[in-house]
Design a protein around this motif. Structure first.
Motif, PDB file in Angstrom:
ATOM      1  N   SER A 270       0.825  -1.199   0.000  1.00 33.42           N
ATOM      2  CA  SER A 270       0.000   0.000   0.000  1.00 33.42           C
ATOM      3  C   SER A 270       0.861   1.250   0.000  1.00 33.42           C
ATOM      4  CB  SER A 270      -0.939   0.018   1.213  1.00 33.42           C
ATOM      5  OG  SER A 270      -0.214   0.209   2.412  1.00 33.42           O
ATOM      6  N   ASP A 271       0.371   2.288  -0.695  1.00 34.23           N
ATOM      7  CA  ASP A 271       1.000   3.601  -0.609  1.00 34.23           C
ATOM      8  C   ASP A 271       0.893   4.133   0.811  1.00 34.23           C
ATOM      9  OD1 ASP A 271       1.561   3.558  -3.341  1.00 34.23           O
ATOM     10  OD2 ASP A 271      -0.308   4.573  -3.871  1.00 34.23           O
ATOM     11  N   ASN A 272      -0.193   3.779   1.488  1.00 35.56           N
ATOM     12  CA  ASN A 272      -0.428   4.234   2.853  1.00 35.56           C
ATOM     13  C   ASN A 272       0.741   3.847   3.761  1.00 35.56           C
ATOM     14  OD1 ASN A 272      -1.711   5.078   5.256  1.00 35.56           O
ATOM     15  ND2 ASN A 272      -2.732   3.112   5.498  1.00 35.56           N
ATOM     16  N   GLU A 273       1.170   2.586   3.680  1.00 36.64           N
ATOM     17  CA  GLU A 273       2.283   2.174   4.546  1.00 36.64           C
ATOM     18  C   GLU A 273       3.574   2.884   4.158  1.00 36.64           C
ATOM     19  OE1 GLU A 273       4.864  -1.534   6.300  1.00 36.64           O
ATOM     20  OE2 GLU A 273       4.618  -1.201   4.162  1.00 36.64           O
ATOM     21  N   THR A 274       3.814   3.022   2.866  1.00 36.80           N
ATOM     22  CA  THR A 274       5.032   3.715   2.427  1.00 36.80           C
ATOM     23  C   THR A 274       5.064   5.143   2.955  1.00 36.80           C
ATOM     24  OG1 THR A 274       5.177   2.340   0.450  1.00 36.80           O
ATOM     25  CG2 THR A 274       6.374   4.425   0.418  1.00 36.80           C
ATOM     26  N   ASP A 275       3.931   5.837   2.892  1.00 41.31           N
ATOM     27  CA  ASP A 275       3.867   7.196   3.426  1.00 41.31           C
ATOM     28  C   ASP A 275       4.151   7.207   4.925  1.00 41.31           C
ATOM     29  OD1 ASP A 275       3.275   8.231   0.925  1.00 41.31           O
ATOM     30  OD2 ASP A 275       1.107   8.180   1.246  1.00 41.31           O
ATOM     31  N   TYR A 276       3.598   6.228   5.637  1.00 43.34           N
ATOM     32  CA  TYR A 276       3.851   6.125   7.081  1.00 43.34           C
ATOM     33  C   TYR A 276       5.339   5.907   7.365  1.00 43.34           C
ATOM     34  CZ  TYR A 276       4.505   3.577  11.447  1.00 43.34           C
ATOM     35  OH  TYR A 276       4.993   3.136  12.644  1.00 43.34           O
ATOM     36  N   LEU A 277       5.962   4.988   6.625  1.00 44.97           N
ATOM     37  CA  LEU A 277       7.387   4.700   6.854  1.00 44.97           C
ATOM     38  C   LEU A 277       8.248   5.918   6.559  1.00 44.97           C
ATOM     39  CD1 LEU A 277       7.699   1.092   5.363  1.00 44.97           C
ATOM     40  CD2 LEU A 277       7.329   1.764   7.751  1.00 44.97           C
ATOM     41  N   LEU A 278       7.886   6.675   5.540  1.00 44.13           N
ATOM     42  CA  LEU A 278       8.649   7.884   5.229  1.00 44.13           C
ATOM     43  C   LEU A 278       8.485   8.936   6.320  1.00 44.13           C
ATOM     44  CD1 LEU A 278       8.044   8.040   1.398  1.00 44.13           C
ATOM     45  CD2 LEU A 278      10.278   7.903   2.517  1.00 44.13           C
ATOM     46  N   GLU A 279       7.291   9.038   6.891  1.00 42.23           N
ATOM     47  CA  GLU A 279       7.092   9.963   8.007  1.00 42.23           C
ATOM     48  C   GLU A 279       7.965   9.561   9.198  1.00 42.23           C
ATOM     49  OE1 GLU A 279       2.898  10.011   8.820  1.00 42.23           O
ATOM     50  OE2 GLU A 279       2.426  10.496   6.725  1.00 42.23           O
ATOM     51  N   VAL A 280       8.024   8.256   9.475  1.00 37.89           N
ATOM     52  CA  VAL A 280       8.885   7.768  10.556  1.00 37.89           C
ATOM     53  C   VAL A 280      10.341   8.106  10.264  1.00 37.89           C
ATOM     54  CG1 VAL A 280       9.784   5.687  11.679  1.00 37.89           C
ATOM     55  CG2 VAL A 280       7.329   5.927  11.283  1.00 37.89           C
ATOM     56  N   ALA A 281      10.765   7.863   9.030  1.00 36.38           N
ATOM     57  CA  ALA A 281      12.157   8.114   8.654  1.00 36.38           C
ATOM     58  C   ALA A 281      12.505   9.586   8.784  1.00 36.38           C
ATOM     59  CB  ALA A 281      12.405   7.632   7.231  1.00 36.38           C
ATOM     60  N   GLU A 282      11.596  10.433   8.360  1.00 36.54           N
ATOM     61  CA  GLU A 282      11.866  11.872   8.393  1.00 36.54           C
ATOM     62  C   GLU A 282      11.853  12.431   9.809  1.00 36.54           C
ATOM     63  OE1 GLU A 282      10.074  12.201   3.881  1.00 36.54           O
ATOM     64  OE2 GLU A 282       8.852  12.868   5.578  1.00 36.54           O
ATOM     65  N   ALA A 283      11.232  11.705  10.732  1.00 36.78           N
ATOM     66  CA  ALA A 283      11.185  12.147  12.134  1.00 36.78           C
ATOM     67  C   ALA A 283      12.308  11.555  12.983  1.00 36.78           C
ATOM     68  CB  ALA A 283       9.833  11.768  12.745  1.00 36.78           C
ATOM     69  N   ASN A 284      13.072  10.614  12.415  1.00 42.35           N
ATOM     70  CA  ASN A 284      14.121   9.933  13.176  1.00 42.35           C
ATOM     71  C   ASN A 284      15.410   9.919  12.365  1.00 42.35           C
ATOM     72  OD1 ASN A 284      12.677   8.511  15.672  1.00 42.35           O
ATOM     73  ND2 ASN A 284      11.316   8.345  13.912  1.00 42.35           N
ATOM     74  N   ALA A 285      16.394  10.671  12.815  1.00 47.07           N
ATOM     75  CA  ALA A 285      17.638  10.820  12.048  1.00 47.07           C
ATOM     76  C   ALA A 285      18.348   9.497  11.845  1.00 47.07           C
ATOM     77  CB  ALA A 285      18.562  11.816  12.750  1.00 47.07           C
ATOM     78  N   TRP A 286      18.152   8.535  12.752  1.00 46.11           N
ATOM     79  CA  TRP A 286      18.856   7.261  12.644  1.00 46.11           C
ATOM     80  C   TRP A 286      18.245   6.333  11.583  1.00 46.11           C
ATOM     81  CZ3 TRP A 286      15.327   3.534  13.965  1.00 46.11           C
ATOM     82  CH2 TRP A 286      14.324   3.884  14.889  1.00 46.11           C
ATOM     83  N   VAL A 287      17.096   6.687  11.033  1.00 43.35           N
ATOM     84  CA  VAL A 287      16.563   5.948   9.887  1.00 43.35           C
ATOM     85  C   VAL A 287      17.155   6.564   8.627  1.00 43.35           C
ATOM     86  CG1 VAL A 287      14.542   5.257   8.577  1.00 43.35           C
ATOM     87  CG2 VAL A 287      14.420   5.355  11.078  1.00 43.35           C
ATOM     88  N   ALA A 288      18.010   5.807   7.948  1.00 44.07           N
ATOM     89  CA  ALA A 288      18.732   6.348   6.800  1.00 44.07           C
ATOM     90  C   ALA A 288      17.984   6.169   5.488  1.00 44.07           C
ATOM     91  CB  ALA A 288      20.104   5.678   6.696  1.00 44.07           C
ATOM     92  N   GLY A 289      17.051   5.208   5.442  1.00 49.15           N
ATOM     93  CA  GLY A 289      16.360   4.961   4.190  1.00 49.15           C
ATOM     94  C   GLY A 289      15.112   4.130   4.366  1.00 49.15           C
ATOM     95  N   VAL A 290      14.268   4.170   3.343  1.00 52.44           N
ATOM     96  CA  VAL A 290      13.011   3.411   3.323  1.00 52.44           C
ATOM     97  C   VAL A 290      12.931   2.638   2.012  1.00 52.44           C
ATOM     98  CG1 VAL A 290      10.493   3.598   3.141  1.00 52.44           C
ATOM     99  CG2 VAL A 290      11.733   4.987   4.820  1.00 52.44           C
ATOM    100  N   VAL A 291      12.644   1.345   2.123  1.00 52.53           N
ATOM    101  CA  VAL A 291      12.265   0.527   0.968  1.00 52.53           C
ATOM    102  C   VAL A 291      10.758   0.382   1.038  1.00 52.53           C
ATOM    103  CG1 VAL A 291      12.440  -1.729  -0.133  1.00 52.53           C
ATOM    104  CG2 VAL A 291      14.456  -0.706   0.947  1.00 52.53           C
ATOM    105  N   GLY A 292      10.061   1.035   0.139  1.00 58.16           N
ATOM    106  CA  GLY A 292       8.609   1.063   0.184  1.00 58.16           C
ATOM    107  C   GLY A 292       7.968   0.194  -0.875  1.00 58.16           C
ATOM    108  N   TRP A 293       6.730   0.516  -1.181  1.00 64.04           N
ATOM    109  CA  TRP A 293       5.958  -0.257  -2.161  1.00 64.04           C
ATOM    110  C   TRP A 293       5.457   0.678  -3.250  1.00 64.04           C
ATOM    111  CZ3 TRP A 293       0.817  -0.022  -3.845  1.00 64.04           C
ATOM    112  CH2 TRP A 293       0.378  -1.113  -4.605  1.00 64.04           C
ATOM    113  N   VAL A 294       5.464   0.177  -4.472  1.00 66.39           N
ATOM    114  CA  VAL A 294       4.881   0.864  -5.625  1.00 66.39           C
ATOM    115  C   VAL A 294       4.117  -0.184  -6.426  1.00 66.39           C
ATOM    116  CG1 VAL A 294       5.429   1.966  -7.835  1.00 66.39           C
ATOM    117  CG2 VAL A 294       6.572   2.740  -5.768  1.00 66.39           C
ATOM    118  N   ASP A 295       3.004   0.190  -7.007  1.00 65.82           N
ATOM    119  CA  ASP A 295       2.178  -0.740  -7.779  1.00 65.82           C
ATOM    120  C   ASP A 295       2.881  -1.067  -9.096  1.00 65.82           C
ATOM    121  OD1 ASP A 295       0.293  -2.192  -9.102  1.00 65.82           O
ATOM    122  OD2 ASP A 295      -1.322  -0.699  -8.900  1.00 65.82           O
TER     123      ASP A 295
END
Length: 284
Positions: A62-87
């Motif tokens: 879901s795009d929903n989860e990818t958006d959530y993971l990016l919000e987490v990453a952008e709020a936490n400096a120790w998260v260096a990257g996100v592997v998300g989902w695309v249709d």
């Protein structure tokens, strides 16, 4: 020789937020996992084990989860990257989504849970291949979930058709550690590693071993084979937390993986424990 502190990266971990995402897995059948896992729970584990940064990997289509993971990453400096989902089955929509995601610097790549698709050849559909080519055009990566031998066979096909796409095999394709077998896994890994754009993660091995008795010595033959095939420069460590909790916990995964790597050179250890992930995912 550089004397700078090595950059330690956990290249494969997850967060679950059941209030926001209707995951189809985990289910109540996995009571250890059937709850939300937030950054506040992981951060002290990273600190206690000397991990500098992580890469969050998708767990929902879901795009929903990818958006959530990016919000987490952008709020936490120790998260260096996100592997998300695309249709991947709708290339036009994928193109628009990737264009939008290009504004989010911590978005690094895509994964699809192909092992949950009924068709073992799902990833070879023309539409999916067209979308994977878009990933390569954008400089993004693709995480391959290879559970069946058939999935691992497809890595060679993808690597050959899309030589500009950086591919990484999650969890060393789940070798048969519990059964103490090597084949056909060993041959298929060797064939995949022949392509220079293919990498692999030393992750998720504890849940492929005996959940009660596993130790670093059980993982070592499989890691050594992967090292022979890929070299340390194409291998990267991942905890697979919190799925790792099905057979231990974060500290045990970190400690026993390091025991399995104990005979390696300092340069090899630095690569597997951080440098490969930094290069592969182009972590800032």
């Amino acid at each position: 020789m550089s004397t700078s502190k090595p950059r330690i990266v956990d290249a494969h971990q997850h967060f679950y937020n059941f209030e926001r995402v209707p995951y189809y897995w985990p289910t109540p059948d996995e009571p250890e996992l059937y709850r939300s896992f937030h950054p506040e729970e992981l951060e002290p584990l990273l600190r206690d084990n000397g991990i500098d940064e992580t890469v969050i990997v998708q767990a929902d289509h879901s795009d929903n989860e990818t958006d959530y993971l990016l919000e987490v990453a952008e709020a936490n400096a120790w998260v260096a990257g996100v592997v998300g989902w695309v249709d991947l089955l709708h290339p036009d929509a994928a193109a628009r989504r990737l264009e939008a995601l290009s504004e989010r610097p911590k978005f690094k790549g895509v994964r699809h849970l192909i092992h949950d698709e009924q068709d073992p050849d799902w990833i070879l559909q023309p539409a999916a291949l067209e979308s994977l080519a878009l990933l390569a055009d954008h400089g993004y990566t693709y995480d391959v979930v290879a559970v069946l031998p058939r999935h691992l066979e497809h890595v060679c096909t993808l690597a050959e058709r899309l030589p500009q796409l950086r591919l990484v095999i999650d969890h060393l394709a789940k070798p048969p550690i519990r059964e103490r077998r090597m084949e056909p896994w060993a041959t298929l890994i060797r064939e995949a590693a022949a392509y220079p754009n293919v990498y692999a993660k030393v992750s998720g091995l504890n849940t492929a071993a005996d959940p009660q008795t596993w130790a670093g010595e059980d993982l070592k033959p499989y890691i050594e084979h992967a090292l022979t095939c890929f070299g340390a420069e194409r291998l990267m460590f991942g905890s697979d937390w919190p799925v790792a909790n099905l057979a231990g916990d974060y500290r045990k995964v970190w400690t026993e993986t390091n025991r399995a790597l104990a005979g390696l050179s300092e340069a090899e250890r630095r690569a597997i424990l951080g440098e490969t992930a930094v290069r592969f995912y182009r972590l800032g």
